[in-house]
Design a protein around this motif. Structure first.
Motif, PDB file in Angstrom:
ATOM      1  N   GLU A 160       0.815  -1.206   0.000  1.00 31.35           N
ATOM      2  CA  GLU A 160       0.000   0.000   0.000  1.00 31.35           C
ATOM      3  C   GLU A 160       0.855   1.266   0.000  1.00 31.35           C
ATOM      4  N   TRP A 169      -5.598   3.021  -5.188  1.00 32.26           N
ATOM      5  CA  TRP A 169      -5.929   1.694  -5.723  1.00 32.26           C
ATOM      6  C   TRP A 169      -6.756   1.792  -7.004  1.00 32.26           C
ATOM      7  N   ALA A 192      -2.745  -8.070  -0.229  1.00 30.43           N
ATOM      8  CA  ALA A 192      -4.172  -7.835  -0.008  1.00 30.43           C
ATOM      9  C   ALA A 192      -4.418  -7.494   1.450  1.00 30.43           C
ATOM     10  N   LYS A 193      -5.212  -6.456   1.698  1.00 31.06           N
ATOM     11  CA  LYS A 193      -5.451  -5.990   3.068  1.00 31.06           C
ATOM     12  C   LYS A 193      -6.503  -6.814   3.791  1.00 31.06           C
ATOM     13  N   GLU A 196     -12.251  -8.476   0.931  1.00 27.62           N
ATOM     14  CA  GLU A 196     -12.815  -7.690  -0.163  1.00 27.62           C
ATOM     15  C   GLU A 196     -11.725  -7.168  -1.098  1.00 27.62           C
ATOM     16  N   HIS A 197     -10.651  -6.738  -0.516  1.00 29.59           N
ATOM     17  CA  HIS A 197      -9.523  -6.269  -1.328  1.00 29.59           C
ATOM     18  C   HIS A 197      -8.958  -7.417  -2.160  1.00 29.59           C
ATOM     19  N   LYS A 200     -11.054  -8.123  -5.251  1.00 29.14           N
ATOM     20  CA  LYS A 200     -10.822  -7.185  -6.344  1.00 29.14           C
ATOM     21  C   LYS A 200      -9.519  -7.510  -7.078  1.00 29.14           C
TER      22      LYS A 200
END
Length: 275
Positions: A160, A169, A192-193, A196-197, A200
């Motif tokens: 990030e 993003w 990925a955090k 949901e992230h 995507k």
């Protein structure tokens, strides 16, 4: 692992920049034989480096155990003869005790993980103890692992912090296809955090998802959706020999860890005799 003459000289000069005062006061001039033994079961590593040190000190190498081999407690690791055994003594012992702890930890961690996933890989981070990178990475390899990233040059890994400077993003998602075409021979690994992230990132088609400090339940859910699209999953953050099996059971393809670099030191016995 390649070591320059300067690196070998530095290892010696850090311990003995001028002379050995104790040796001078005792007026020791005799040649000696030096032998190194492990007091614990271990995966051998660093013997190639110790051999280079010994030859630099004009010692005759009598025995060298092969790197990457498992040996039992009490086994001989290395033996050399000549005038400068006292110089080799502590330099080599220090290298062995650090390197053997790393290689053996990696070996044991890999064995635990592969009880649940025979194809999983243990990878180590760039967070090495400063100035130990070559010794540490060779130990990782001899222990059956691999470096996750040796430098920032050879791999793509999106955190990030990069995205914050890139413009967010949404901009990354929009431009991802163009970015991939700029480096068609490289894989895109993206951290990925959360679930949901990760969804995507799966949608846009990244090559590998890296999960940092995500719980087991979330990890399992991400593995399921990623593997449906043939996307690999790496788990990282706080994983060590005590919890590696949990992540292996979750189905991840690789585990990234820093723990081997800080494993409890090995125990190497040194015997010096005249001959």
């Amino acid at each position: 692992m390649f070591y320059t003459y300067e690196e070998i000289d530095r290892l010696v000069s850090e311990d003995m920049p001028f002379f050995d005062l104790t040796q001078k006061l005792l007026d020791i001039k005799e040649k000696g034989k030096i032998s190194f033994f492990t007091r614990k079961d271990c995966i051998v590593t660093a013997s190639e480096l110790i051999e280079k040190l010994a030859k630099k000190l004009e010692l005759k190498v009598v025995f060298k155990e092969k790197d990457g081999r498992f040996v039992k407690a009490g086994s001989k690791l290395f033996e050399a003869e000549g005038e400068n055994v006292l110089i080799l003594w502590k330099v080599a012992q220090n290298i062995y005790e650090y390197a053997l702890s790393v290689s053996t930890y990696v070996h044991e961690m890999t064995a635990k993980a592969r009880k649940h996933n025979p194809n999983i890989e243990i990878l180590t981070t760039r967070k090495v103890i400063p100035f130990t990178k070559k010794v540490a990475l060779q130990a990782v390899i001899d222990g059956g692992g691999l470096p996750h990233r040796v430098t920032t040059t050879e791999t793509i890994l999106i955190f990030e912090n990069y995205i914050n400077l890139y413009g967010g993003w949404d901009k990354f998602y929009k431009n991802f296809e163009k970015l991939k075409h700029k480096s068609i021979e490289k894989k895109w690994v993206v951290e990925a955090k959360n679930f949901e992230h990760a969804k995507k990132l799966v949608e846009i088609g990244v090559d590998v998802l890296q999960l940092d400090k995500l719980d087991i339940e979330t990890t399992e859910k991400i593995v399921e959706i990623a593997h449906e699209k043939n996307i690999k999953v790496i788990s990282a953050g706080g994983i060590n020999i005590n919890n590696v099996e949990e992540y292996a059971k979750a189905g991840v393809d690789s585990i990234v860890t820093t723990a081997p670099y800080f494993a409890k030191g090995a125990d190497v016995k040194v015997v010096i005799e005249s001959f």
